[in-house]
Design a protein around this motif. Structure first.
Motif, mmCIF file in Angstrom:
data_model
loop_
_atom_site.group_PDB
_atom_site.id
_atom_site.type_symbol
_atom_site.label_atom_id
_atom_site.label_comp_id
_atom_site.label_asym_id
_atom_site.label_seq_id
_atom_site.Cartn_x
_atom_site.Cartn_y
_atom_site.Cartn_z
ATOM 1 N N UNK A 66 0.398 -1.303 -0.299
ATOM 2 C CA UNK A 66 -0.066 -0.159 -0.075
ATOM 3 C C UNK A 66 0.998 1.441 -0.034
ATOM 4 N N UNK A 67 0.427 2.444 -0.847
ATOM 5 C CA UNK A 67 1.108 3.580 -0.322
ATOM 6 C C UNK A 67 1.443 4.162 0.424
ATOM 7 N N UNK A 68 2.670 4.738 1.428
ATOM 8 C CA UNK A 68 2.558 4.978 2.615
ATOM 9 C C UNK A 68 2.467 6.368 2.370
ATOM 10 N N UNK A 69 2.527 7.603 1.095
ATOM 11 C CA UNK A 69 2.330 9.113 1.332
ATOM 12 C C UNK A 69 1.423 9.073 -0.027
ATOM 13 N N UNK A 70 0.220 10.049 -0.311
ATOM 14 C CA UNK A 70 -0.615 10.643 -1.145
ATOM 15 C C UNK A 70 0.428 11.663 -1.534
ATOM 16 N N UNK A 71 -0.007 12.208 -2.666
ATOM 17 C CA UNK A 71 0.552 13.550 -2.820
ATOM 18 C C UNK A 71 -0.810 13.880 -3.857
ATOM 19 N N UNK A 72 -1.284 14.882 -3.815
ATOM 20 C CA UNK A 72 -2.325 15.695 -4.853
ATOM 21 C C UNK A 72 -1.691 17.507 -5.855
ATOM 22 N N UNK A 73 -1.575 17.444 -6.720
ATOM 23 C CA UNK A 73 -0.927 18.346 -7.028
ATOM 24 C C UNK A 73 -1.609 19.807 -7.231
ATOM 25 N N UNK A 74 -0.989 20.503 -6.129
ATOM 26 C CA UNK A 74 -1.098 21.832 -6.578
ATOM 27 C C UNK A 74 -1.542 22.558 -7.454
ATOM 28 N N UNK A 75 -2.227 23.891 -7.784
ATOM 29 C CA UNK A 75 -2.505 24.866 -7.839
ATOM 30 C C UNK A 75 -1.872 25.893 -8.218
ATOM 31 N N UNK A 76 -2.899 27.155 -7.512
ATOM 32 C CA UNK A 76 -2.586 28.703 -7.292
ATOM 33 C C UNK A 76 -1.962 28.204 -5.738
ATOM 34 N N UNK A 77 -2.804 27.887 -4.942
ATOM 35 C CA UNK A 77 -2.362 27.483 -3.519
ATOM 36 C C UNK A 77 -0.541 26.342 -3.111
ATOM 37 N N UNK A 78 -0.482 25.390 -3.766
ATOM 38 C CA UNK A 78 0.660 24.288 -3.805
ATOM 39 C C UNK A 78 -0.686 22.567 -3.596
ATOM 40 N N UNK A 79 0.107 21.947 -3.243
ATOM 41 C CA UNK A 79 -0.333 20.758 -3.496
ATOM 42 C C UNK A 79 0.101 20.416 -2.436
ATOM 43 N N UNK A 80 -0.598 19.148 -1.831
ATOM 44 C CA UNK A 80 -0.332 18.666 -0.416
ATOM 45 C C UNK A 80 -0.378 16.909 -0.362
ATOM 46 N N UNK A 81 0.993 16.551 0.489
ATOM 47 C CA UNK A 81 1.138 15.256 0.664
ATOM 48 C C UNK A 81 1.033 14.708 1.645
ATOM 49 N N UNK A 82 0.447 13.168 1.798
ATOM 50 C CA UNK A 82 -0.530 12.740 2.895
ATOM 51 C C UNK A 82 0.067 11.331 3.674
ATOM 52 N N UNK A 83 0.611 11.646 4.906
ATOM 53 C CA UNK A 83 0.914 10.034 5.500
ATOM 54 C C UNK A 83 0.254 9.366 5.407
#
Length: 111
Positions: A66-83
């Motif tokens: 299973x993934x350890x980190x999930x990331x979401x690309x950001x737009x104007x405010x930037x992305x986010x990476x979650x453990x």
């Protein structure tokens, strides 16, 4: 002749197919991602390139079931990476194993 005192030392690496998957530095990277919510910020804090951090995260995500980190690309405010919860559990298990390893080294030194 007196026998010099010595200290046992070592590092734990989790390997799959002779490839290093998880160790102290990668756990630190995961913890910094968790604290900052950003792969980029974690990379900056560890003085490594974003690409290197991203490659390490991808390698870990692909190496575990299973993934350890999930990331979401950001737009104007930037992305986010979650453990992920699985990532948090992997960190806890690694730290537990590391603590047992250090206890083993300490007990071996006393013999």
């Amino acid at each position: 002749m007196e026998i010099p005192s010595f200290k046992l030392n070592g590092r734990i690496w989790i390997e799959i197919d002779d490839e290093k998957l998880l160790g102290h530095g990668r756990v630190e990277l995961l913890e910094r991602i968790h604290a900052s919510g950003s792969i980029r910020q974690a990379a900056l804090q560890m003085k490594m390139s974003y690409k290197q951090a991203w490659d390490l995260v991808n390698h870990m995500n692909n190496g575990f079931k299973h993934p350890l980190v999930i990331s979401k690309r950001g737009g104007k405010g930037g992305g986010v990476a979650l453990l992920t919860p699985f990532g948090q559990e992997i960190i806890a298990q690694f730290k537990d194993l590391q603590q047992k390893f250090f206890q083993f080294l300490e007990e071996s030194r006393k013999k």
